[in-house]
Design an enzyme around this catalytic site. Structure first.
Site, PDB file in Angstrom:
ATOM      1  N   GLU A 160     -38.085  70.461  -7.629  1.00 47.02           N
ATOM      2  CA  GLU A 160     -36.674  70.448  -7.219  1.00 47.02           C
ATOM      3  C   GLU A 160     -36.499  69.671  -5.919  1.00 47.02           C
ATOM      4  OE1 GLU A 160     -33.895  70.763  -8.191  1.00 47.02           O
ATOM      5  OE2 GLU A 160     -33.326  72.670  -9.055  1.00 47.02           O
ATOM      6  N   ASP A 161     -35.324  69.101  -5.753  1.00 49.34           N
ATOM      7  CA  ASP A 161     -35.009  68.468  -4.469  1.00 49.34           C
ATOM      8  C   ASP A 161     -34.540  69.514  -3.464  1.00 49.34           C
ATOM      9  OD1 ASP A 161     -32.803  68.835  -6.097  1.00 49.34           O
ATOM     10  OD2 ASP A 161     -31.724  67.094  -5.361  1.00 49.34           O
ATOM     11  N   ASP A 187     -30.641  75.953  -3.167  1.00 50.89           N
ATOM     12  CA  ASP A 187     -29.438  76.240  -2.395  1.00 50.89           C
ATOM     13  C   ASP A 187     -29.057  77.710  -2.663  1.00 50.89           C
ATOM     14  OD1 ASP A 187     -27.063  75.963  -1.025  1.00 50.89           O
ATOM     15  OD2 ASP A 187     -26.240  74.390  -2.258  1.00 50.89           O
ATOM     16  N   PHE A 214     -24.066  69.539   4.887  1.00 55.77           N
ATOM     17  CA  PHE A 214     -23.901  68.759   3.661  1.00 55.77           C
ATOM     18  C   PHE A 214     -24.888  67.595   3.698  1.00 55.77           C
ATOM     19  CE2 PHE A 214     -20.588  67.981   0.254  1.00 55.77           C
ATOM     20  CZ  PHE A 214     -21.426  67.159  -0.486  1.00 55.77           C
ATOM     21  N   ARG A 244     -27.730  58.794  -3.531  1.00 55.11           N
ATOM     22  CA  ARG A 244     -29.044  59.263  -3.987  1.00 55.11           C
ATOM     23  C   ARG A 244     -30.155  58.300  -3.584  1.00 55.11           C
ATOM     24  NH1 ARG A 244     -28.322  63.455  -7.859  1.00 55.11           N
ATOM     25  NH2 ARG A 244     -26.490  63.259  -9.181  1.00 55.11           N
TER      26      ARG A 244
HETATM   27  C1  PRP Z   1     -28.613  70.436  -7.391  1.00 56.08           C
HETATM   28  C2  PRP Z   1     -30.087  70.427  -7.038  1.00 56.08           C
HETATM   29  C3  PRP Z   1     -30.602  71.695  -7.663  1.00 56.08           C
HETATM   30  C4  PRP Z   1     -29.428  72.619  -7.584  1.00 56.08           C
HETATM   31  C5  PRP Z   1     -29.610  73.596  -6.472  1.00 56.08           C
HETATM   32  O1  PRP Z   1     -28.458  69.901  -8.667  1.00 56.08           O
HETATM   33  O2  PRP Z   1     -30.733  69.294  -7.557  1.00 56.08           O
HETATM   34  O3  PRP Z   1     -30.993  71.499  -8.998  1.00 56.08           O
HETATM   35  O4  PRP Z   1     -28.264  71.816  -7.364  1.00 56.08           O
HETATM   36  O5  PRP Z   1     -28.498  74.440  -6.360  1.00 56.08           O
HETATM   37  P1  PRP Z   1     -28.544  76.001  -6.522  1.00 56.08           P
HETATM   38  O6  PRP Z   1     -29.774  76.513  -5.825  1.00 56.08           O
HETATM   39  O7  PRP Z   1     -27.264  76.425  -5.827  1.00 56.08           O
HETATM   40  O8  PRP Z   1     -28.543  76.332  -7.984  1.00 56.08           O
HETATM   41  P2  PRP Z   1     -27.069  69.407  -9.258  1.00 56.08           P
HETATM   42  O9  PRP Z   1     -26.577  70.436 -10.239  1.00 56.08           O
HETATM   43  O10 PRP Z   1     -26.137  69.024  -8.153  1.00 56.08           O
HETATM   44  O11 PRP Z   1     -27.483  68.159 -10.129  1.00 56.08           O
HETATM   45  P3  PRP Z   1     -28.182  66.774  -9.679  1.00 56.08           P
HETATM   46  O12 PRP Z   1     -29.636  67.091  -9.407  1.00 56.08           O
HETATM   47  O13 PRP Z   1     -28.006  65.883 -10.871  1.00 56.08           O
HETATM   48  O14 PRP Z   1     -27.472  66.263  -8.434  1.00 56.08           O
END
Ligand code: PRP
Length: 179
Positions: free
Chosen positions: A99-100, A103, A152, A165
């Site tokens: 994961e990146d 949150d 943010f 990105r």
């Molecule tokens: C982002 C990120 C995680 C997730 C974390 O993905 O890459 O997968 O949100 O959030 P959380 O802990 O509140 O669940 P996003 O749905 O924005 O998709 P992306 O990776 O395509 O930007």
């Protein structure tokens, strides 16, 4: 620095150093594993981290991708819709979910359960960033690159409306861009 960035929170050099360090930790963790190892990256944000990390993982392994969208169920849980599933069976496999950012935690909580339901032997999570102040569910990543404040952040895979990105660093977005 991009004109929409207020401040660089984590530089490209710091990310590179961290990926070397985390690659070594992953290598040490799995080096005696008997089961196959598959890194599962969630699209799209984790792609730059996966790409940088695997250069420093010295193991026989595969990687694969999933794409999911989450939508609010109750406050304490989210339903996950699979947009792209894994290409292979993961029965008996050791999974490292890449994961990146963690949150609220809803995404990894749902995916960990889903991967276990598919028969994975073991599921661990590696995340470049962790924002513990935003957590809504009791879940954690096993390997964390940087703990960050509630700002943010964009860059190195993280977006705002699909932009930024490609930036090679993690930056804080200027307030006026998203307000
Ligand atoms: C982002 C990120 C995680 C997730 C974390 O993905 O890459 O997968 O949100 O959030 P959380 O802990 O509140 O669940 P996003 O749905 O924005 O998709 P992306 O990776 O395509 O930007």
């Amino acid at each position: 620095m991009h004109k929409d960035v207020k401040e660089i929170l984590i530089s490209e050099e710091q990310i590179n150093e961290k990926c070397v360090e985390m690659g070594q930790i992953v290598t040490d963790h799995y080096k005696d594993a008997q089961e196959p190892i598959v890194l599962v990256a969630l699209l799209k944000g984790s792609v730059p981290f996966l790409a940088r990390l695997i250069n420093h993982v010295d193991l026989d392994m595969e990687y694969d991708f999933m794409d999911v969208s989450s939508y609010a169920g109750t406050e304490s849980s989210r339903d996950i819709k699979i947009l792209k599933d894994l290409d292979r069976s993961i029965k008996g496999v050791n999974i490292l979910l890449v994961e990146d950012i963690v949150d609220t935690g809803h995404t990894i909580k749902a995916i960990i359960q889903l991967l276990k339901n598919k028969g994975a032997n073991d599921v661990k999570v590696i995340s470049l960033l962790d924002k513990p102040s935003r957590r809504e569910v009791d879940v954690y990543a096993d390997f964390i690159g940087f703990e960050i404040p509630n700002e943010f952040v964009i860059g190195f895979g993280l977006d705002f409306n699909e932009k930024y990105r490609q930036l090679p660093y993690i930056g804080i977005l200027k307030d006026e861009v998203y307000q």
